[in-house]
Design a protein around this motif. Structure first.
Motif, PDB file in Angstrom:
ATOM      1  N   VAL A  86       0.854  -1.190   0.000  1.00 18.59           N
ATOM      2  CA  VAL A  86       0.000   0.000   0.000  1.00 18.59           C
ATOM      3  C   VAL A  86       0.886   1.234   0.000  1.00 18.59           C
ATOM      4  O   VAL A  86       1.812   1.352   0.811  1.00 18.59           O
ATOM      5  CB  VAL A  86      -0.928   0.011   1.231  1.00 18.59           C
ATOM      6  N   LEU A  87       0.594   2.128  -0.935  1.00 14.58           N
ATOM      7  CA  LEU A  87       1.371   3.369  -1.052  1.00 14.58           C
ATOM      8  C   LEU A  87       0.433   4.561  -0.880  1.00 14.58           C
ATOM      9  O   LEU A  87      -0.626   4.624  -1.515  1.00 14.58           O
ATOM     10  CB  LEU A  87       2.025   3.427  -2.437  1.00 14.58           C
ATOM     11  N   THR A  88       0.832   5.472  -0.003  1.00  9.58           N
ATOM     12  CA  THR A  88       0.096   6.732   0.105  1.00  9.58           C
ATOM     13  C   THR A  88       1.110   7.852   0.289  1.00  9.58           C
ATOM     14  O   THR A  88       2.093   7.701   1.010  1.00  9.58           O
ATOM     15  CB  THR A  88      -0.913   6.726   1.281  1.00  9.58           C
ATOM     16  N   GLU A  89       0.883   8.935  -0.416  1.00 15.28           N
ATOM     17  CA  GLU A  89       1.776  10.088  -0.287  1.00 15.28           C
ATOM     18  C   GLU A  89       1.209  11.100   0.705  1.00 15.28           C
ATOM     19  O   GLU A  89       1.945  11.898   1.264  1.00 15.28           O
ATOM     20  CB  GLU A  89       1.980  10.774  -1.655  1.00 15.28           C
ATOM     21  N   ASP A  90      -0.122  11.058   0.898  1.00 16.32           N
ATOM     22  CA  ASP A  90      -0.765  12.089   1.717  1.00 16.32           C
ATOM     23  C   ASP A  90      -1.628  11.546   2.855  1.00 16.32           C
ATOM     24  O   ASP A  90      -2.230  12.322   3.597  1.00 16.32           O
ATOM     25  CB  ASP A  90      -1.620  12.991   0.804  1.00 16.32           C
ATOM     26  N   GLY A  91      -1.745  10.235   2.976  1.00 15.24           N
ATOM     27  CA  GLY A  91      -2.572   9.658   4.043  1.00 15.24           C
ATOM     28  C   GLY A  91      -4.064   9.687   3.750  1.00 15.24           C
ATOM     29  O   GLY A  91      -4.865   9.298   4.602  1.00 15.24           O
ATOM     30  N   ARG A  92      -4.417  10.143   2.548  1.00 17.60           N
ATOM     31  CA  ARG A  92      -5.842  10.196   2.183  1.00 17.60           C
ATOM     32  C   ARG A  92      -6.138   9.346   0.947  1.00 17.60           C
ATOM     33  O   ARG A  92      -7.206   8.754   0.833  1.00 17.60           O
ATOM     34  CB  ARG A  92      -6.274  11.648   1.918  1.00 17.60           C
ATOM     35  N   ASN A  93      -5.191   9.339   0.013  1.00 14.68           N
ATOM     36  CA  ASN A  93      -5.348   8.537  -1.206  1.00 14.68           C
ATOM     37  C   ASN A  93      -4.407   7.334  -1.113  1.00 14.68           C
ATOM     38  O   ASN A  93      -3.213   7.513  -0.844  1.00 14.68           O
ATOM     39  CB  ASN A  93      -5.008   9.380  -2.435  1.00 14.68           C
ATOM     40  N   PHE A  94      -4.950   6.158  -1.373  1.00  9.41           N
ATOM     41  CA  PHE A  94      -4.171   4.931  -1.194  1.00  9.41           C
ATOM     42  C   PHE A  94      -4.136   4.135  -2.491  1.00  9.41           C
ATOM     43  O   PHE A  94      -5.149   4.010  -3.177  1.00  9.41           O
ATOM     44  CB  PHE A  94      -4.782   4.078  -0.081  1.00  9.41           C
ATOM     45  N   HIS A  95      -2.945   3.619  -2.788  1.00  8.32           N
ATOM     46  CA  HIS A  95      -2.766   2.781  -3.970  1.00  8.32           C
ATOM     47  C   HIS A  95      -2.323   1.412  -3.468  1.00  8.32           C
ATOM     48  O   HIS A  95      -1.282   1.296  -2.808  1.00  8.32           O
ATOM     49  CB  HIS A  95      -1.700   3.408  -4.885  1.00  8.32           C
ATOM     50  N   ALA A  96      -3.132   0.389  -3.734  1.00  5.45           N
ATOM     51  CA  ALA A  96      -2.831  -0.964  -3.248  1.00  5.45           C
ATOM     52  C   ALA A  96      -2.432  -1.848  -4.424  1.00  5.45           C
ATOM     53  O   ALA A  96      -3.163  -1.958  -5.405  1.00  5.45           O
ATOM     54  CB  ALA A  96      -4.052  -1.548  -2.542  1.00  5.45           C
ATOM     55  N   MET A  97      -1.233  -2.448  -4.305  1.00  5.84           N
ATOM     56  CA  MET A  97      -0.710  -3.283  -5.397  1.00  5.84           C
ATOM     57  C   MET A  97      -0.455  -4.702  -4.902  1.00  5.84           C
ATOM     58  O   MET A  97      -0.044  -4.905  -3.756  1.00  5.84           O
ATOM     59  CB  MET A  97       0.634  -2.721  -5.887  1.00  5.84           C
ATOM     60  N   SER A  98      -0.641  -5.649  -5.796  1.00  7.74           N
ATOM     61  CA  SER A  98      -0.336  -7.045  -5.471  1.00  7.74           C
ATOM     62  C   SER A  98       1.175  -7.211  -5.350  1.00  7.74           C
ATOM     63  O   SER A  98       1.934  -6.527  -6.045  1.00  7.74           O
ATOM     64  CB  SER A  98      -0.864  -7.945  -6.591  1.00  7.74           C
ATOM     65  N   ASN A  99       1.615  -8.142  -4.504  1.00  4.43           N
ATOM     66  CA  ASN A  99       3.058  -8.411  -4.422  1.00  4.43           C
ATOM     67  C   ASN A  99       3.455  -9.590  -5.305  1.00  4.43           C
ATOM     68  O   ASN A  99       4.530 -10.146  -5.156  1.00  4.43           O
ATOM     69  CB  ASN A  99       3.474  -8.654  -2.961  1.00  4.43           C
ATOM     70  N   ILE A 100       2.576  -9.957  -6.233  1.00  2.00           N
ATOM     71  CA  ILE A 100       2.866 -11.069  -7.149  1.00  2.00           C
ATOM     72  C   ILE A 100       3.383 -10.520  -8.476  1.00  2.00           C
ATOM     73  O   ILE A 100       2.695  -9.740  -9.139  1.00  2.00           O
ATOM     74  CB  ILE A 100       1.584 -11.911  -7.423  1.00  2.00           C
ATOM     75  N   CYS A 101       4.568 -10.951  -8.850  1.00  2.00           N
ATOM     76  CA  CYS A 101       5.162 -10.494 -10.111  1.00  2.00           C
ATOM     77  C   CYS A 101       4.300 -10.940 -11.291  1.00  2.00           C
ATOM     78  O   CYS A 101       3.793 -12.068 -11.315  1.00  2.00           O
ATOM     79  CB  CYS A 101       6.572 -11.069 -10.245  1.00  2.00           C
ATOM     80  N   THR A 102       4.158 -10.053 -12.261  1.00  2.86           N
ATOM     81  CA  THR A 102       3.302 -10.351 -13.420  1.00  2.86           C
ATOM     82  C   THR A 102       4.011 -11.208 -14.473  1.00  2.86           C
ATOM     83  O   THR A 102       3.419 -11.526 -15.503  1.00  2.86           O
ATOM     84  CB  THR A 102       2.812  -9.051 -14.076  1.00  2.86           C
TER      85      THR A 102
END
Ligand code: FES
Length: 164
Positions: A86-102
């Motif tokens: 999970v990545l957030t730059e501002d604590g309000r918008n969150f980007h969730a990515m799988s940890n499985i390589c494509t």
């Protein structure tokens, strides 16, 4: 004496036996067909799972979280962990990515010094947002829809494929 159009006892038995055979065949065949075709016809269900409270997610760097889910497959119940960065730059918008390589499905790990995800199997490299930098992965890391409720982050399963 047998008249034309009369059914003999033997013919009646033949008809009865074929009817019973057909009924047994149908009774056995329908569940077998449903068993074979069922998974193909079943729609993939989407559902929301709680990942963590927002306070556990670091600002500006991908945080690895592993919510547990229970998958029910007929009589079989399996517990499974879902690896989510999970990545957030501002604590309000969150980007969730799988940890499985494509590429072939190895688990990627975050290398903080390089600010990149690294897939150790074939040296695949992704940037902070999950886009391919180098190596064989054909597309960015899959991502999850997110929502926030009562100070908790939720993701929607399954993950969504992104194009580059
Ligand atoms: S599985 Fe990740 S580069 Fe091959």
């Amino acid at each position: 004496m047998k008249k034309h159009g009369d059914i003999s006892r033997r013919d009646a038995m033949k008809v009865a036996i074929s009817l019973i055979g057909s009924l047994i065949g149908t009774a056995l065949g329908i569940p077998a067909i449903a068993y074979i075709l069922g998974p193909a016809l079943k729609k993939e269900e989407t559902n929301w799972i709680r990942v963590s409270s927002l306070s556990t997610i670091e600002l500006g760097t991908p945080t690895l979280l592993k919510p547990r889910i229970v998958r029910q497959d007929g009589w079989i119940e399996e517990k499974e962990e879902v690896g989510v960065y999970v990545l957030t730059e501002d604590g309000r918008n969150f980007h969730a990515m799988s940890n499985i390589c494509t590429h072939l499905g190895c688990r990627v790990r975050w290398i903080a010094e390089r600010e990149q995800f690294f897939s150790p199997c074939h040296n695949g490299v992704f940037d902070k947002h999950g886009y391919v930098v180098s190596g064989p992965p054909p597309r960015p890391l899959d991502e999850f829809e997110t929502k926030i409720e009562d100070g908790n982050l939720y993701i929607q399963l399954p993950a969504v494929k992104r194009t580059s």
